[in-house]
Scaffold this motif. Structure first.
Motif, PDB file in Angstrom:
ATOM      1  N   GLN A 196       0.830  -1.210   0.000  1.00  0.00           N
ATOM      2  CA  GLN A 196       0.000   0.000   0.000  1.00  0.00           C
ATOM      3  C   GLN A 196       0.861   1.256   0.000  1.00  0.00           C
ATOM      4  O   GLN A 196       0.611   2.210  -0.744  1.00  0.00           O
ATOM      5  CB  GLN A 196      -0.911   0.010   1.230  1.00  0.00           C
ATOM      6  N   ALA A 197       1.895   1.261   0.838  1.00  0.00           N
ATOM      7  CA  ALA A 197       2.771   2.425   0.909  1.00  0.00           C
ATOM      8  C   ALA A 197       3.517   2.624  -0.400  1.00  0.00           C
ATOM      9  O   ALA A 197       3.694   3.764  -0.862  1.00  0.00           O
ATOM     10  CB  ALA A 197       3.750   2.261   2.064  1.00  0.00           C
ATOM     11  N   LEU A 198       3.955   1.527  -1.021  1.00  0.00           N
ATOM     12  CA  LEU A 198       4.662   1.634  -2.297  1.00  0.00           C
ATOM     13  C   LEU A 198       3.746   2.193  -3.381  1.00  0.00           C
ATOM     14  O   LEU A 198       4.174   3.006  -4.209  1.00  0.00           O
ATOM     15  CB  LEU A 198       5.197   0.265  -2.719  1.00  0.00           C
ATOM     16  N   ARG A 199       2.492   1.769  -3.373  1.00  0.00           N
ATOM     17  CA  ARG A 199       1.551   2.313  -4.356  1.00  0.00           C
ATOM     18  C   ARG A 199       1.369   3.809  -4.159  1.00  0.00           C
ATOM     19  O   ARG A 199       1.305   4.584  -5.128  1.00  0.00           O
ATOM     20  CB  ARG A 199       0.199   1.589  -4.265  1.00  0.00           C
ATOM     21  N   GLY A 200       1.280   4.236  -2.893  1.00  0.00           N
ATOM     22  CA  GLY A 200       1.132   5.661  -2.619  1.00  0.00           C
ATOM     23  C   GLY A 200       2.342   6.456  -3.065  1.00  0.00           C
ATOM     24  O   GLY A 200       2.210   7.543  -3.646  1.00  0.00           O
ATOM     25  N   LEU A 201       3.533   5.927  -2.813  1.00  0.00           N
ATOM     26  CA  LEU A 201       4.749   6.618  -3.228  1.00  0.00           C
ATOM     27  C   LEU A 201       4.841   6.670  -4.743  1.00  0.00           C
ATOM     28  O   LEU A 201       5.249   7.690  -5.317  1.00  0.00           O
ATOM     29  CB  LEU A 201       5.969   5.905  -2.642  1.00  0.00           C
ATOM     30  N   ALA A 202       4.454   5.581  -5.413  1.00  0.00           N
ATOM     31  CA  ALA A 202       4.471   5.564  -6.874  1.00  0.00           C
ATOM     32  C   ALA A 202       3.482   6.578  -7.444  1.00  0.00           C
ATOM     33  O   ALA A 202       3.774   7.268  -8.433  1.00  0.00           O
ATOM     34  CB  ALA A 202       4.157   4.161  -7.389  1.00  0.00           C
ATOM     35  N   ALA A 203       2.293   6.681  -6.824  1.00  0.00           N
ATOM     36  CA  ALA A 203       1.305   7.652  -7.290  1.00  0.00           C
ATOM     37  C   ALA A 203       1.824   9.077  -7.129  1.00  0.00           C
ATOM     38  O   ALA A 203       1.646   9.930  -8.004  1.00  0.00           O
ATOM     39  CB  ALA A 203      -0.008   7.473  -6.526  1.00  0.00           C
ATOM     40  N   ASP A 204       2.487   9.351  -5.982  1.00  0.00           N
ATOM     41  CA  ASP A 204       3.096  10.660  -5.778  1.00  0.00           C
ATOM     42  C   ASP A 204       4.173  10.927  -6.828  1.00  0.00           C
ATOM     43  O   ASP A 204       4.314  12.051  -7.322  1.00  0.00           O
ATOM     44  CB  ASP A 204       3.723  10.737  -4.381  1.00  0.00           C
ATOM     45  N   ALA A 205       4.966   9.905  -7.149  1.00  0.00           N
ATOM     46  CA  ALA A 205       6.038  10.074  -8.132  1.00  0.00           C
ATOM     47  C   ALA A 205       5.469  10.418  -9.504  1.00  0.00           C
ATOM     48  O   ALA A 205       6.003  11.294 -10.205  1.00  0.00           O
ATOM     49  CB  ALA A 205       6.887   8.814  -8.206  1.00  0.00           C
TER      50      ALA A 205
END
Length: 280
Positions: A196-205
């Motif tokens: 979940q955290a990785l998806r959020g960071l990817a979306a921010d990127a």
């Protein structure tokens, strides 16, 4: 992230503060249990168990533990070298505990430095980290580009006689954004990082790429922009002759034009901050 006044934190910021305090409590509890012969893997497992007993079911990343010269990332060249090993703790040896739990959808990412008995080198590193915390806050309030602040941290380390060890992290980051994630009873991890955290960071990127900013605070061109409002897990990491030390904590950046409200550390009642206050 909108304007927030230190001392009058929003419910959201209080949520992040709660999980950050929990993570530091875990670090102190595990550090007190470390003894000669304990391995990095065992120390990482202690952190996981302690936090799971207190309701943590999700992670930005699973706990790490580094002992001896691994606290300075000596000869680290591959991502897998960051993961805990069978290195055993010895008297006088420095250690770093690093964990990033998610609780009730709120994320923390903290780093705790210590040693098994006296270690004068790490003590000096910890003392000198205070100047980095002050520099980072001051220059974020000045809205200096993140890349320039990174370079100023580098220059301060050189003046102090130390090596920059956060440059060994992926993308050389000194910080990254943290956000809320959906509350779930359990979330899987991939290579030690919560999905979940990785998806959020990817979306921010992806969003940042379109808008000209990055959720990663690095020495590279993609960080050549002013501080983005939000929460940043900041971790200056010093190294000297096989010994490393760092802190990691949340820096709040807002859209306020008032300097003191535009950026502030989420919590000043943390182990390293108390240490510096006691030494004054």
């Amino acid at each position: 992230m909108t304007t927030a006044v230190p001392g009058e934190l929003s419910a959201e910021l209080r949520g992040f503060g709660k999980v950050q305090r929990l993570a530091y409590a875990c670090a102190e509890a595990v550090a007190a249990r470390l003894a000669p012969g304990v391995t990095e893997r065992e120390a990482a497992r202690m952190q996981r168990v302690w936090l799971r007993e207190r309701g943590v079911r999700d992670w930005f990343h699973l706990p790490f533990a580094w002992f001896g010269d691994r606290t300075a990332f000596v000869n680290f060249r591959l991502p897998l070298q960051f993961f805990p090993t069978d290195r055993r703790l010895e008297p006088g040896m420095p250690f770093i505990l690093d964990m990033a739990p998610v609780l009730d959808g709120y994320t923390a990412d903290i780093g705790y430095s210590g040693s098994l008995g006296p270690n004068v080198v790490q003590d000096r590193l910890m003392d000198d980290l205070a100047a980095h915390r002050e520099l980072i806050l001051r220059e974020v309030r000045e809205r200096r580009p993140l890349r320039e602040i990174y370079e100023d941290v580098d220059r301060l380390m050189v003046r102090q006689g130390y090596a920059n060890r956060h440059r060994a992290y992926p993308f050389g980051v000194i910080a990254h954004k943290v956000d809320r994630v959906a509350r779930r009873r359990w979330s899987p991890t991939v290579f030690g990082f919560g999905t979940q955290a990785l998806r959020g960071l990817a979306a921010d990127a992806l969003r940042g790429h379109r808008e000209g900013w990055s959720p990663l605070w690095s020495p590279y061109r993609f960080s050549d922009h002013p501080p983005r409002p939000g929460l940043w897990a900041v971790e200056p990491h010093l190294g000297f002759r096989g010994t490393g030390a760092k802190f990691e904590e949340i820096l709040v950046v807002t859209d306020s034009r008032d300097p003191e409200q535009s950026a502030f550390w989420l919590d000043d009642d943390l182990p390293h901050v108390r240490r510096w206050a006691e030494e004054k």
